[in-house]
Design a protein around this motif. Structure first.
Motif, short mmCIF file in Angstrom:
data_model
loop_
_atom_site.label_atom_id
_atom_site.label_comp_id
_atom_site.label_asym_id
_atom_site.label_seq_id
_atom_site.Cartn_x
_atom_site.Cartn_y
_atom_site.Cartn_z
N THR A 1 -101.60 -41.09 14.92
CA THR A 1 -101.26 -39.71 15.25
C THR A 1 -102.37 -38.72 14.89
O THR A 1 -102.32 -37.56 15.30
CB THR A 1 -99.98 -39.29 14.51
OG1 THR A 1 -100.22 -39.33 13.10
CG2 THR A 1 -98.83 -40.22 14.86
N GLY A 2 -103.34 -39.14 14.10
CA GLY A 2 -104.39 -38.24 13.67
C GLY A 2 -103.98 -37.33 12.52
O GLY A 2 -104.69 -36.38 12.19
N LEU A 3 -102.82 -37.62 11.90
CA LEU A 3 -102.31 -36.77 10.82
C LEU A 3 -102.24 -37.50 9.48
O LEU A 3 -101.94 -36.89 8.45
CB LEU A 3 -100.91 -36.25 11.16
CG LEU A 3 -100.82 -35.33 12.37
CD1 LEU A 3 -99.37 -35.04 12.71
CD2 LEU A 3 -101.56 -34.02 12.11
N GLY A 4 -102.50 -38.81 9.47
CA GLY A 4 -102.33 -39.59 8.25
C GLY A 4 -103.16 -39.09 7.09
O GLY A 4 -102.65 -38.89 5.98
N LEU A 5 -104.46 -38.88 7.32
CA LEU A 5 -105.33 -38.45 6.21
C LEU A 5 -105.05 -37.01 5.81
O LEU A 5 -105.27 -36.63 4.65
CB LEU A 5 -106.79 -38.63 6.61
CG LEU A 5 -107.25 -40.08 6.75
CD1 LEU A 5 -108.73 -40.14 7.13
CD2 LEU A 5 -107.03 -40.84 5.45
N ALA A 6 -104.59 -36.17 6.77
CA ALA A 6 -104.20 -34.81 6.40
C ALA A 6 -103.00 -34.85 5.46
O ALA A 6 -102.92 -34.07 4.49
CB ALA A 6 -103.86 -34.00 7.66
N ILE A 7 -102.07 -35.77 5.71
CA ILE A 7 -100.92 -35.93 4.82
C ILE A 7 -101.38 -36.41 3.44
O ILE A 7 -100.94 -35.91 2.40
CB ILE A 7 -99.91 -36.93 5.44
CG1 ILE A 7 -99.26 -36.30 6.67
CG2 ILE A 7 -98.85 -37.34 4.41
CD1 ILE A 7 -98.37 -37.25 7.45
N VAL A 8 -102.31 -37.37 3.42
CA VAL A 8 -102.84 -37.87 2.14
C VAL A 8 -103.48 -36.74 1.34
O VAL A 8 -103.24 -36.59 0.13
CB VAL A 8 -103.86 -39.00 2.39
CG1 VAL A 8 -104.54 -39.40 1.08
CG2 VAL A 8 -103.17 -40.21 3.03
#
Length: 446
Positions: free
Chosen positions: A390-397
């Motif tokens: 989704t392209g959001l995983g590292l932003a969540i991390v």
């Protein structure tokens, strides 16, 4: 200078010789010498009186007292120094006035305090943004006027690498950003910016993402349910329709994952997704995540190596930490070729605790690393289509680590794999014997 002094000394000796000679003519040479010394002393005292009066009131006249000889040169030298001093004073005053005018013209507030926070000077914008008053507030501690506990803690901590944001005490509808710099003997220079517009735009963005995600979730759930039913009963349909249904079901699942991540990220940013902090058993959590990652790996048969240090208890939000750690491990599975190795390690040192997820994948070009934690940033967009990211995983991390006073470090090169390290401060470490009963049960369920 030595020549002039020798000349003045010769003149004095000549004068005394003349008075001694005059006394000798009358038969009193010693009295003549004494009279010469008294005359010179009286003249010197008169010149000293002129100098004292002039120095006591130098503004009474621009010109120095008139005199001759040594005192004349002294008066001329002092007059030159005085004029130079006045010129320097005028120049400094003009520069100071210019600085005051320029700082008063700034849209940002500027405040100067001493080490204890006593107000010394501020510009017009600071009066507007903070509500300061020149008639009454000069010499007052700034903490008496800006009473926010967050500002008091920020002022005292002496670590001003990051700015502080809070509402204006005089105008609560204004959102301010405060940055402090040290100068002199621990004096403070405080710069206050009005970031209300940026704050409102960011709030609007968060509300928009949250609201749109919520509104899309219900119809998408309905669509996914019908698609799943149709796929389960598509045996009698032509092959091309079966392929179309499977593709729609896959994309529907991908959209559901995207909305789930958007909602989670929105809650992390606004602080809504922040449960009670407990002592988390990192070892148990990582073992469970690695088991899930093996299932995700499937036929790719990745090799997992888990290395956990003895101090593996961390105080924090268990759901947030599970989300961050699983994102990193699942990303390693997605971007590591079949048969590759994935190393998950937890270790502690003087700086704190660290979780490392390292793989033998294709690696990342270092030019992309500074932007990897941005929403939807993709170093290789084509690979996200293959992995369904989704392209959001590292932003969540990143936001999970911010909520736990930590930071994310990324090390990678093309062809050498990647390593993602979560750094936590020592204050987050906990001892197993301090675990409450509820936290122990939660850790055992991981």
């Amino acid at each position: 200078m030595n020549y002039k002094w020798s000349r003045y000394l010769r003149l004095i000796l000549v004068f005394l010789a003349l008075t001694t000679g005059a006394g000798l003519a009358f038969g009193y040479p010693l009295e003549g010498l004494l009279a010469g010394l008294l005359l010179y002393l009286a003249w010197t005292l008169a010149q000293s009186r002129k100098l004292y009066q002039w120095l006591a009131n130098p503004g009474a006249g621009e010109e120095a007292p008139e005199s001759i000889g040594l005192w004349g040169d002294i008066f001329d030298g002092l007059h030159k120094l005085h004029r130079g001093h006045l010129a320097t004073q005028d120049r400094l005053l003009a520069q100071f006035n210019r600085i005051q005018e320029s700082t008063n013209a700034m849209r940002d507030g500027v405040v100067m305090t001493d080490a204890r926070g006593v107000l010394e000077w501020w510009n017009g914008s600071a009066e507007y943004l903070l509500g300061l008053k020149r008639q009454t507030d000069r010499g007052q501690p700034i903490h008496n006027l800006l009473r926010a506990p967050a500002f008091k803690a920020y002022f005292d901590q002496r670590d001003y690498r990051e700015p502080l944001e809070l509402n204006s005490p005089a105008r609560p509808h204004l959102h301010l950003q405060i940055q402090i710099s040290l100068f002199g003997e621990d004096d403070r220079l405080i710069v206050v910016k009005d970031v209300t517009r940026l704050f409102q735009l960011e709030q609007m963005r968060r509300d928009f993402v949250s609201n749109v995600s919520h509104e899309m979730r219900t119809p998408l759930t309905v669509i996914s349910g019908y698609l799943e039913t149709m796929v389960d009963n598509s045996d009698d349909l032509p092959a091309r329709w079966q392929k179309a249904l499977r593709t729609m079901a896959q994309q529907s699942s991908r959209m559901e994952a995207l909305i789930t991540d958007l909602l989670l990220l929105s809650k992390l940013e606004t602080g809504e997704h922040h449960g009670a902090e407990v002592v988390v058993n990192v070892e148990a959590m990582c073992r469970q995540i690695c088991q899930d990652a093996r299932a995700l790996s499937g036929e790719a048969r990745h090799e997992f190596q888990l290395d956990i240090a003895e101090r593996h208890f961390l105080r924090g939000d268990q759901d947030q930490l599970r989300s961050a750690f699983s994102n990193l491990v699942f990303n390693a599975v997605k971007y590591t070729p079949a048969g590759g190795k994935i190393f998950v390690s937890w270790y502690t040192n003087r700086e704190g605790a660290h979780l490392s997820v390292k793989d033998t994948g294709i690696g990342i070009d270092p030019i992309h690393i500074p932007r990897l934690t941005e929403r939807f940033y993709r170093a290789d967009p084509s690979r996200h289509k293959e992995t369904g990211g989704t392209g959001l995983g590292l932003a969540i991390v990143k936001h999970v680590l911010l909520n736990h006073d930590g930071k994310l470090e990324i090390l990678s090169r093309i062809g050498d794999g990647s390593e993602f390290i979560c750094h936590f401060p020592r204050e987050r470490l906990a001892e197993p014997e301090t675990l409450p009963a509820s936290a122990t049960e939660a850790g055992n369920k991981v």
